[in-house]
Scaffold this active site. Structure first.
Site, PDB file in Angstrom:
ATOM      1  N   CYS A  51       1.027  -1.693   0.010  1.00 43.80           N
ATOM      2  CA  CYS A  51      -0.420   0.069   0.056  1.00 43.80           C
ATOM      3  C   CYS A  51       0.512   1.560  -0.046  1.00 43.80           C
ATOM      4  O   CYS A  51       1.887   1.469   1.100  1.00 43.80           O
ATOM      5  CB  CYS A  51      -1.280  -0.171   0.917  1.00 43.80           C
ATOM      6  SG  CYS A  51      -2.381  -1.658   0.697  1.00 43.80           S
ATOM      7  N   GLN A  52       0.919   1.986  -0.779  1.00 43.62           N
ATOM      8  CA  GLN A  52       0.804   3.618  -1.103  1.00 43.62           C
ATOM      9  C   GLN A  52       1.417   3.990   0.312  1.00 43.62           C
ATOM     10  O   GLN A  52       2.104   4.782   0.726  1.00 43.62           O
ATOM     11  CB  GLN A  52       0.768   4.230  -1.727  1.00 43.62           C
ATOM     12  CG  GLN A  52       1.774   5.478  -2.163  1.00 43.62           C
ATOM     13  CD  GLN A  52       0.759   6.304  -3.263  1.00 43.62           C
ATOM     14  OE1 GLN A  52       0.129   6.330  -3.443  1.00 43.62           O
ATOM     15  NE2 GLN A  52       2.753   6.815  -4.130  1.00 43.62           N
TER      16      GLN A  52
END
Length: 143
Positions: A51-52
Protein backbone atom coordinates in the site's frame (compact mmCIF):
# COMPACT_ATOMS: atom_id res chain seq x y z
CA UNK A 1 -25.12 -11.59 8.02
CA UNK A 2 -23.45 -13.65 5.30
CA UNK A 3 -20.72 -12.13 3.14
CA UNK A 4 -22.92 -12.24 0.03
CA UNK A 5 -25.71 -10.36 1.83
CA UNK A 6 -23.30 -7.68 3.01
CA UNK A 7 -21.67 -7.24 -0.37
CA UNK A 8 -25.09 -7.07 -2.06
CA UNK A 9 -26.07 -4.32 0.38
CA UNK A 10 -22.86 -2.45 -0.45
CA UNK A 11 -23.58 -2.70 -4.18
CA UNK A 12 -27.11 -1.37 -3.57
CA UNK A 13 -25.74 1.56 -1.56
CA UNK A 14 -23.37 2.53 -4.37
CA UNK A 15 -26.18 2.20 -6.95
CA UNK A 16 -27.78 5.21 -5.27
CA UNK A 17 -25.09 7.38 -6.86
CA UNK A 18 -24.98 8.04 -10.61
CA UNK A 19 -21.73 9.93 -10.67
CA UNK A 20 -18.40 8.45 -9.70
CA UNK A 21 -17.50 11.59 -7.72
CA UNK A 22 -20.56 11.01 -5.53
CA UNK A 23 -19.42 7.43 -5.00
CA UNK A 24 -15.95 8.70 -4.20
CA UNK A 25 -17.39 11.09 -1.59
CA UNK A 26 -19.41 8.23 -0.12
CA UNK A 27 -16.20 6.18 0.11
CA UNK A 28 -14.61 9.08 2.00
CA UNK A 29 -17.56 9.14 4.40
CA UNK A 30 -17.16 5.41 4.94
CA UNK A 31 -13.51 6.03 5.73
CA UNK A 32 -14.45 8.55 8.38
CA UNK A 33 -16.77 6.02 10.03
CA UNK A 34 -14.28 3.13 10.06
CA UNK A 35 -14.13 1.65 13.57
CA UNK A 36 -10.52 2.22 14.46
CA UNK A 37 -7.95 -0.34 15.37
CA UNK A 38 -6.69 -0.28 18.94
CA UNK A 39 -3.51 1.80 19.05
CA UNK A 40 -1.58 -1.17 20.41
CA UNK A 41 -2.14 -2.97 17.09
CA UNK A 42 -0.73 -0.13 14.98
CA UNK A 43 2.62 -1.87 14.76
CA UNK A 44 4.93 -2.75 11.91
CA UNK A 45 3.75 -6.39 11.91
CA UNK A 46 0.18 -5.27 11.10
CA UNK A 47 1.15 -2.93 8.25
CA UNK A 48 -0.13 -4.04 4.86
CA UNK A 49 2.72 -4.36 2.43
CA UNK A 50 2.12 -2.96 -1.05
CA UNK A 51 0.00 0.00 0.00
CA UNK A 52 1.24 3.47 -0.82
CA UNK A 53 -0.42 4.78 2.33
CA UNK A 54 0.04 3.21 5.71
CA UNK A 55 -2.64 0.62 6.47
CA UNK A 56 -2.81 -1.44 9.63
CA UNK A 57 -4.97 -4.56 9.68
CA UNK A 58 -5.47 -6.61 12.82
CA UNK A 59 -7.30 -9.91 13.05
CA UNK A 60 -8.55 -11.87 16.03
CA UNK A 61 -10.00 -15.38 15.91
CA UNK A 62 -12.49 -16.50 18.57
CA UNK A 63 -12.30 -20.13 17.50
CA UNK A 64 -15.14 -19.76 15.03
CA UNK A 65 -15.19 -16.24 13.56
CA UNK A 66 -12.49 -13.77 12.53
CA UNK A 67 -12.84 -10.17 13.62
CA UNK A 68 -10.91 -7.47 11.76
CA UNK A 69 -10.05 -3.89 12.66
CA UNK A 70 -8.03 -1.45 10.59
CA UNK A 71 -6.80 2.07 10.20
CA UNK A 72 -4.98 4.10 7.59
CA UNK A 73 -3.39 7.50 7.25
CA UNK A 74 -5.36 8.09 4.01
CA UNK A 75 -9.12 8.66 4.07
CA UNK A 76 -9.85 6.90 0.75
CA UNK A 77 -7.89 3.89 1.91
CA UNK A 78 -9.85 3.94 5.16
CA UNK A 79 -13.03 3.82 3.09
CA UNK A 80 -11.77 0.79 1.21
CA UNK A 81 -10.77 -0.84 4.50
CA UNK A 82 -14.26 -0.11 5.84
CA UNK A 83 -15.83 -1.95 2.89
CA UNK A 84 -13.55 -4.95 3.34
CA UNK A 85 -13.96 -5.15 7.11
CA UNK A 86 -17.72 -4.76 6.83
CA UNK A 87 -17.77 -7.65 4.35
CA UNK A 88 -15.37 -10.06 6.03
CA UNK A 89 -15.29 -9.32 9.76
CA UNK A 90 -17.37 -11.71 11.86
CA UNK A 91 -17.13 -14.48 9.27
CA UNK A 92 -15.66 -17.97 9.42
CA UNK A 93 -12.27 -18.58 7.84
CA UNK A 94 -13.84 -20.92 5.26
CA UNK A 95 -16.52 -18.39 4.28
CA UNK A 96 -13.80 -15.78 3.76
CA UNK A 97 -11.71 -18.17 1.69
CA UNK A 98 -14.74 -19.13 -0.44
CA UNK A 99 -15.91 -15.54 -0.91
CA UNK A 100 -15.67 -13.40 -4.01
CA UNK A 101 -14.59 -9.79 -4.20
CA UNK A 102 -16.61 -9.18 -7.38
CA UNK A 103 -18.65 -6.56 -5.51
CA UNK A 104 -15.64 -4.23 -5.76
CA UNK A 105 -15.94 -4.44 -9.57
CA UNK A 106 -19.72 -4.07 -9.36
CA UNK A 107 -19.45 -0.74 -7.51
CA UNK A 108 -16.80 0.50 -9.95
CA UNK A 109 -14.04 0.66 -7.41
CA UNK A 110 -11.46 -1.33 -9.35
CA UNK A 111 -12.14 0.76 -12.44
CA UNK A 112 -11.80 4.16 -10.76
CA UNK A 113 -8.93 3.68 -8.34
CA UNK A 114 -5.40 4.65 -9.23
CA UNK A 115 -3.07 1.71 -9.89
CA UNK A 116 -1.35 2.28 -6.54
CA UNK A 117 -4.64 2.28 -4.62
CA UNK A 118 -5.79 -0.80 -6.55
CA UNK A 119 -2.57 -2.57 -5.56
CA UNK A 120 -3.13 -1.53 -1.95
CA UNK A 121 -6.71 -2.84 -2.03
CA UNK A 122 -5.52 -6.15 -3.47
CA UNK A 123 -2.87 -6.34 -0.75
CA UNK A 124 -5.55 -5.85 1.92
CA UNK A 125 -7.70 -8.59 0.36
CA UNK A 126 -4.69 -10.90 0.16
CA UNK A 127 -3.89 -10.30 3.83
CA UNK A 128 -7.51 -10.95 4.87
CA UNK A 129 -7.45 -14.26 2.96
CA UNK A 130 -4.06 -15.12 4.49
CA UNK A 131 -5.46 -14.57 7.99
CA UNK A 132 -8.43 -16.79 7.08
CA UNK A 133 -6.13 -19.55 5.85
CA UNK A 134 -3.88 -19.28 8.92
CA UNK A 135 -6.83 -19.39 11.36
CA UNK A 136 -8.46 -22.27 9.47
CA UNK A 137 -5.21 -24.21 9.65
CA UNK A 138 -4.80 -23.39 13.32
CA UNK A 139 -8.38 -24.51 14.08
CA UNK A 140 -7.91 -27.78 12.17
CA UNK A 141 -4.87 -28.54 14.33
CA UNK A 142 -6.95 -28.10 17.47
CA UNK A 143 -5.28 -24.88 18.57
Amino acid sequence: MKIEETTSAIVSEFENFDDWMDKYNYLIELGKSLPLIDEKYKVEANLIQGCQSRVWLHAEFDGNLIHFTADSDAVITKGIANLLIRSFSGQTPQDILDSSTDFLNDIGLTEHLSPTRSNGMLSMIKQIKMYALAFKTKASMGN
